[in-house]
Design a protein around this motif. Sequence first.
Motif, PDB file in Angstrom:
ATOM      1  N   PRO A 199      46.852  43.236  43.118  1.00  0.00           N
ATOM      2  CA  PRO A 199      45.742  44.195  42.864  1.00  0.00           C
ATOM      3  C   PRO A 199      44.496  44.088  42.323  1.00  0.00           C
ATOM      4  N   LEU A 200      44.510  42.730  41.556  1.00  0.00           N
ATOM      5  CA  LEU A 200      43.361  42.323  40.829  1.00  0.00           C
ATOM      6  C   LEU A 200      42.980  41.048  41.306  1.00  0.00           C
ATOM      7  N   THR A 201      42.311  41.350  42.709  1.00  0.00           N
ATOM      8  CA  THR A 201      41.746  40.095  43.135  1.00  0.00           C
ATOM      9  C   THR A 201      40.183  40.229  43.151  1.00  0.00           C
ATOM     10  N   GLU A 202      39.614  38.850  43.596  1.00  0.00           N
ATOM     11  CA  GLU A 202      38.290  38.963  43.664  1.00  0.00           C
ATOM     12  C   GLU A 202      37.717  39.960  44.812  1.00  0.00           C
ATOM     13  N   LYS A 203      36.587  40.562  44.460  1.00  0.00           N
ATOM     14  CA  LYS A 203      35.844  41.439  45.510  1.00  0.00           C
ATOM     15  C   LYS A 203      35.166  40.359  46.379  1.00  0.00           C
ATOM     16  N   GLU A 204      35.087  40.929  47.647  1.00  0.00           N
ATOM     17  CA  GLU A 204      34.385  40.057  48.583  1.00  0.00           C
ATOM     18  C   GLU A 204      32.895  40.028  48.235  1.00  0.00           C
ATOM     19  N   GLY A 205      32.093  38.793  48.123  1.00  0.00           N
ATOM     20  CA  GLY A 205      31.045  38.684  47.593  1.00  0.00           C
ATOM     21  C   GLY A 205      30.893  39.156  46.238  1.00  0.00           C
ATOM     22  N   ALA A 206      31.742  38.689  45.505  1.00  0.00           N
ATOM     23  CA  ALA A 206      31.411  38.725  44.079  1.00  0.00           C
ATOM     24  C   ALA A 206      30.444  38.019  43.454  1.00  0.00           C
ATOM     25  N   SER A 230      38.798  41.488  29.905  1.00  0.00           N
ATOM     26  CA  SER A 230      39.091  40.200  30.523  1.00  0.00           C
ATOM     27  C   SER A 230      39.826  40.657  31.794  1.00  0.00           C
ATOM     28  N   ARG A 231      39.981  41.868  32.335  1.00  0.00           N
ATOM     29  CA  ARG A 231      40.483  42.355  33.461  1.00  0.00           C
ATOM     30  C   ARG A 231      42.094  41.708  33.698  1.00  0.00           C
ATOM     31  N   LEU A 232      42.864  41.723  32.698  1.00  0.00           N
ATOM     32  CA  LEU A 232      44.382  41.524  33.014  1.00  0.00           C
ATOM     33  C   LEU A 232      44.668  42.861  33.687  1.00  0.00           C
ATOM     34  N   TYR A 233      44.017  43.931  33.411  1.00  0.00           N
ATOM     35  CA  TYR A 233      44.267  45.244  34.132  1.00  0.00           C
ATOM     36  C   TYR A 233      42.997  45.960  34.488  1.00  0.00           C
ATOM     37  N   ASP A 234      43.024  46.506  35.596  1.00  0.00           N
ATOM     38  CA  ASP A 234      41.812  47.572  35.633  1.00  0.00           C
ATOM     39  C   ASP A 234      41.955  48.732  35.299  1.00  0.00           C
ATOM     40  N   VAL A 235      40.774  49.346  34.983  1.00  0.00           N
ATOM     41  CA  VAL A 235      40.907  50.464  34.468  1.00  0.00           C
ATOM     42  C   VAL A 235      41.315  51.634  35.579  1.00  0.00           C
ATOM     43  N   THR A 236      41.911  52.803  35.087  1.00  0.00           N
ATOM     44  CA  THR A 236      42.208  53.971  36.126  1.00  0.00           C
ATOM     45  C   THR A 236      40.728  54.507  36.325  1.00  0.00           C
ATOM     46  N   LEU A 281      36.373  35.953  39.295  1.00  0.00           N
ATOM     47  CA  LEU A 281      37.204  35.706  38.363  1.00  0.00           C
ATOM     48  C   LEU A 281      36.836  34.691  37.303  1.00  0.00           C
ATOM     49  N   GLN A 282      36.623  33.441  38.023  1.00  0.00           N
ATOM     50  CA  GLN A 282      35.971  32.420  37.361  1.00  0.00           C
ATOM     51  C   GLN A 282      35.140  32.672  36.371  1.00  0.00           C
ATOM     52  N   SER A 283      34.007  33.194  36.630  1.00  0.00           N
ATOM     53  CA  SER A 283      32.821  33.457  35.537  1.00  0.00           C
ATOM     54  C   SER A 283      33.482  34.406  34.307  1.00  0.00           C
ATOM     55  N   LEU A 284      34.220  35.354  34.824  1.00  0.00           N
ATOM     56  CA  LEU A 284      34.559  36.295  33.926  1.00  0.00           C
ATOM     57  C   LEU A 284      35.461  35.501  32.860  1.00  0.00           C
ATOM     58  N   ALA A 285      36.474  34.664  33.409  1.00  0.00           N
ATOM     59  CA  ALA A 285      37.496  33.896  32.521  1.00  0.00           C
ATOM     60  C   ALA A 285      36.378  32.907  31.783  1.00  0.00           C
ATOM     61  N   ASP A 286      35.431  32.478  32.235  1.00  0.00           N
ATOM     62  CA  ASP A 286      34.265  31.632  31.424  1.00  0.00           C
ATOM     63  C   ASP A 286      33.621  32.412  30.544  1.00  0.00           C
ATOM     64  N   ALA A 287      33.551  33.577  30.558  1.00  0.00           N
ATOM     65  CA  ALA A 287      32.742  34.193  29.894  1.00  0.00           C
ATOM     66  C   ALA A 287      33.366  34.983  28.675  1.00  0.00           C
ATOM     67  N   ILE A 288      34.596  34.972  28.472  1.00  0.00           N
ATOM     68  CA  ILE A 288      35.352  35.665  27.509  1.00  0.00           C
ATOM     69  C   ILE A 288      36.384  34.692  26.971  1.00  0.00           C
ATOM     70  N   GLY A 289      36.446  34.556  25.782  1.00  0.00           N
ATOM     71  CA  GLY A 289      37.451  33.826  25.138  1.00  0.00           C
ATOM     72  C   GLY A 289      38.330  34.564  24.310  1.00  0.00           C
ATOM     73  N   VAL A 290      39.591  34.472  24.407  1.00  0.00           N
ATOM     74  CA  VAL A 290      40.632  35.401  23.859  1.00  0.00           C
ATOM     75  C   VAL A 290      41.601  34.612  22.664  1.00  0.00           C
ATOM     76  N   VAL A 291      41.616  34.947  21.707  1.00  0.00           N
ATOM     77  CA  VAL A 291      42.552  34.692  20.926  1.00  0.00           C
ATOM     78  C   VAL A 291      43.763  35.751  20.543  1.00  0.00           C
ATOM     79  N   PRO A 292      45.002  35.555  21.363  1.00  0.00           N
ATOM     80  CA  PRO A 292      45.787  36.525  21.231  1.00  0.00           C
ATOM     81  C   PRO A 292      46.671  36.639  19.839  1.00  0.00           C
ATOM     82  N   GLN A 293      47.375  37.805  19.721  1.00  0.00           N
ATOM     83  CA  GLN A 293      48.195  37.705  18.273  1.00  0.00           C
ATOM     84  C   GLN A 293      48.960  36.544  18.204  1.00  0.00           C
TER      85      GLN A 293
END
Length: 647
Positions: free
Chosen positions: A340-347, A425-431, A447-459
């Motif tokens: 379900p969480l794929t990249e949109k055509e022409g993202a 970081s789009r691990l899930y999409d909003v409802t 997805l690549q540019s999103l991953a590049d833009a956000i750095g996550v330090v999880p618990q």
Amino acid sequence: MYRMRYSQSLDPEALKKAAIDRGTLKRAWQFARHYHLRIGIYLGTIILSAVAGVVPPLIFKQLIDHAIPARSQRSVTLLFVAAIVVAVAMTGLGLINRYFGSVIGEGLIFDLRAALYDHVQKMPIAFFTRTQTGALLSRMNNDVIGAQGTVTTLATVTSDVFALGMTLTVMLLLSWKVTLASLMILPAIIVLDRKLGRRLAALSRHRMGLNATMTTTMTERFNVSGALLVKLFGRPDAESAEFAHRAGDVRDTGISLAMTARTYYGALALMGSFGTAAVYLLGARSVINGSLKLGALVALAAYVTKLYSPLTDLASARTDLLTALVSFERVFEVLDAPRPLTEKEGATALAPVGAGTIDVEDVWFRFPAPSTYAVASLETEGSVPGTEPSDWILRGVSFRAEPGHMIALVGPSGAGKTTLTSLLSRLYDVTAGSVRLDNHDVRDVTLQSLADAIGVVPQDPHLFHDSIAANLRYARPGATDDDLIAACQAARIHDVIASLPEGYDTVVGERGYRLSGGEKQRLAIARVLLKRPAIVILDEATSHLDSENEALIQQALATALAGRTSVVIAHRLSTIQAADQILVVEAGKIVERGTHTELLDADGLYAELYNTQYNGGDDSELAEGSGAHVDAVAGQGEAEGRAGIGS
Ligand SMILES: Nc1ncnc2c1ncn2[C@@H]1O[C@H](COP(=O)(O)OP(=O)(O)O)[C@@H](O)[C@H]1O
Ligand SMILES: [Mg+2]
């Protein structure tokens, strides 16, 4: 040679009734499209080998019936040359055959594996929260190899049909009476195959299951956490007894399997010998009464040994094909799992160094129904993926983070803080509602540019079982040693690493050097620093940090967050006093918002939490785990929230 029946976790009774699924067959054929030409050549060499296989006994026959009686040296020499040529040709064909067979078989395994790996990797994170890793591994190994069994079966059937056809034709031409006599044991062979052959398959299946449970037990116990549990609960003897019980079952079925196999193959060989003896009896009598020549008898005796194994093979070919197709189906099942969480055509791609604005607008969220992403057969046995989404986890959350600002999320455990950050970081999409970064909806960017833009330090950051340097370079493969050191100094972890005997080469992870919770988080901060994202999300460690560790994390954060937009989930309110905006989250809603001083002045839930944590002499942190306490405080806050700020 009788082939050992290898069957996977399939019930032969069920298979017997199953029809060959033409759809899967077609799809498998389509999947193997790159190999069609090679499959053609492969089958061609198999047919040629089958034809060549009937020649040697005929050479013998010529020798005995014609060349020797005629005392012709020339014929003998010719037959000698013929025998050599056939032998060389068969060896050559065997080589070519093996080449194409393995290129096709291994190629298919490779294609299936690569496709599976790629697909599984890109599955949403929710998929991994439900899927059994063991089941997935078996799909990558056993089923992929099983699927390749279609090629083996195809080859065996082709070879058997041609070998059988040629052998029977030549035998009938030599003597139809002797041929029919040799076929008289056929019913006995079929009965044997049905009875013992099936028992053999059932036994080996049972043994595979036992081996699998034994392996599961071992992988669960032979790791740091499992071994610790066994020791601390004083269970080693009970564990050993349990294991011995399982291993004992494996031993017992091993013995039954060996004996059944011996009986089966022995009985088949015996039947074959009976058939050969029948040929001798009838054939010799015919030679005596002159209706058959000696050479023909010798040839018939040679042919009869080649008759039975293709027959039993063909009897099981259907089951083999079905088994292989089931494997194919199981692979396709995973390949077909929706993503379900794929990249949109022409993202569009977010700018590499964006400003880092975050806009969260009226976001509602519930976890999607498991049935929308789960692969039923990969789940814990017996569990059926639900068709209902979860309750509302987020109910109309809105906030804006200006570039470089720090947003802090506080609130009781289970309020939805981690979930909220996972939407960024789009691990899930909003409802419902939207999350936008620099004015782009996260669903519209690559997805690549999103991953590049956000750095996550999880618990609880994960480290691969590899050196510290390699774990750091995962964020930036080209980083120099100086880059690593700079990042680790900024994250206040360099001194710890430098003091280790192997420094940056120290292997960490489950089976490596065990860093403390705080050290791991600082290493994870260093990893994010190397990545240089515009936005940093930090889910503060809940492990009880001592004050020194806490001070270090504070310093690390100050560096990590400088000039970056950040969202920090704080359990220790001291971390976030400098935050530009503090959002108090409760039951999926923002119930208070403002700066530290504003919120203290407002004297609401935040003030309550803060006073409990720092002034009330109670130093328990606002951590998951100290939930009862926090929830009690939160309970009061809810009433106030409703009266006051509520969003
Ligand atoms: N995969 C999931 N499916 C359904 N509910 C979930 C799932 N993951 C978390 N939850 C629930 O969502 C709520 C919010 O969890 P979380 O965001 O982790 O809270 P917080 O980080 O504020 O402690 C909790 O009630 C939790 O039980
Ligand atoms: Mg959380």
